[in-house]
Design a protein around this motif. Structure first.
Motif, short mmCIF file in Angstrom:
data_model
loop_
_atom_site.label_atom_id
_atom_site.label_comp_id
_atom_site.label_asym_id
_atom_site.label_seq_id
_atom_site.Cartn_x
_atom_site.Cartn_y
_atom_site.Cartn_z
N THR A 58 0.84 -1.20 0.00
CA THR A 58 0.00 0.00 0.00
C THR A 58 0.87 1.25 0.00
OG1 THR A 58 -0.14 0.03 2.42
CG2 THR A 58 -1.90 -1.14 1.23
N VAL A 59 0.37 2.30 -0.64
CA VAL A 59 1.10 3.56 -0.70
C VAL A 59 1.09 4.21 0.68
CG1 VAL A 59 1.16 5.88 -1.71
CG2 VAL A 59 0.58 3.91 -3.14
N LEU A 60 2.26 4.63 1.12
CA LEU A 60 2.39 5.32 2.40
C LEU A 60 2.23 6.82 2.20
CD1 LEU A 60 5.43 3.38 3.85
CD2 LEU A 60 3.13 3.40 4.80
N THR A 61 1.45 7.45 3.05
CA THR A 61 1.32 8.90 2.99
C THR A 61 2.29 9.52 3.99
OG1 THR A 61 -0.48 8.83 4.59
CG2 THR A 61 -1.09 8.82 2.24
N GLU A 62 2.64 10.74 3.75
CA GLU A 62 3.66 11.43 4.55
C GLU A 62 3.38 11.38 6.05
OE1 GLU A 62 5.73 15.84 4.85
OE2 GLU A 62 4.29 15.44 3.27
#
Length: 177
Positions: A58-62
């Protein structure tokens, strides 16, 4: 005679120790550092730096708790620099400065992809922070291969003035957009 022999041995020992001056390692130290973990990204938008992925894909957000190292060189709103950073810092003798560099090799990527990654991936020579910087298409690395591309990144740390280095490698993987 005994006294002369004792003094001769003592003087010889002192001279030998002074001539030795310690080990070569003292004069030419090698930094120490932990192993570096492999990391994966996705190329969601070839106009901007890569997006960092969690181990589950999954894409990690800042702001995510498990985001990891943030690129301290990036200024808010600067889309030309990655939000993420990869910490390759090492430790040297007290009071010494460490210089950093890196080498990028292809594991599973063609020569055009390798050249593009070499142009975009940077390392701060004073801190060892690796980050991506690019100025939009076609200057940003772009994985249009339809498959995962992998690069071997070798982070190199050297105590200033020393010839010996600490080299640690990890795999940087990029899932195609």
């Amino acid at each position: 005679m005994r006294t002369l022999l004792r003094h001769s041995l003592a003087i010889s020992l002192i001279a030998a120790l002074a001539a030795c001056g310690g080990s070569d390692e003292d004069e030419d130290p090698v930094p120490t550092g932990a192993a570096l973990s492999s990391i994966q990204f996705v190329d969601n938008d070839s106009y901007y730096p890569l997006d960092k992925l969690a181990a589950n894909g999954t894409v990690l957000t800042e702001g995510a708790a498990n985001y990891g190292t943030v690129n301290s060189k990036r200024r808010r709103g600067d889309r030309s620099m990655s939000v993420w950073g990869i910490d390759t810092s090492a430790t040297g003798p007290a009071g010494s400065a460490i210089e950093y560099s890196m080498r990028i090799d292809s594991i599973v990527a063609d020569s055009a992809a390798l050249s593009s990654m070499q142009a975009n991936l940077r390392i701060d020579p004073a801190t060892g922070l690796i980050y991506q910087q690019c100025s939009g298409f076609p200057n940003c690395y772009d994985n249009t291969s339809g498959r995962r591309q992998e690069f071997k990144i070798t982070a190199i740390a050297r105590v200033s003035g020393s010839a010996r280095t600490l080299e640690r490698a990890f795999t940087l993987s990029v899932i195609a957009n």
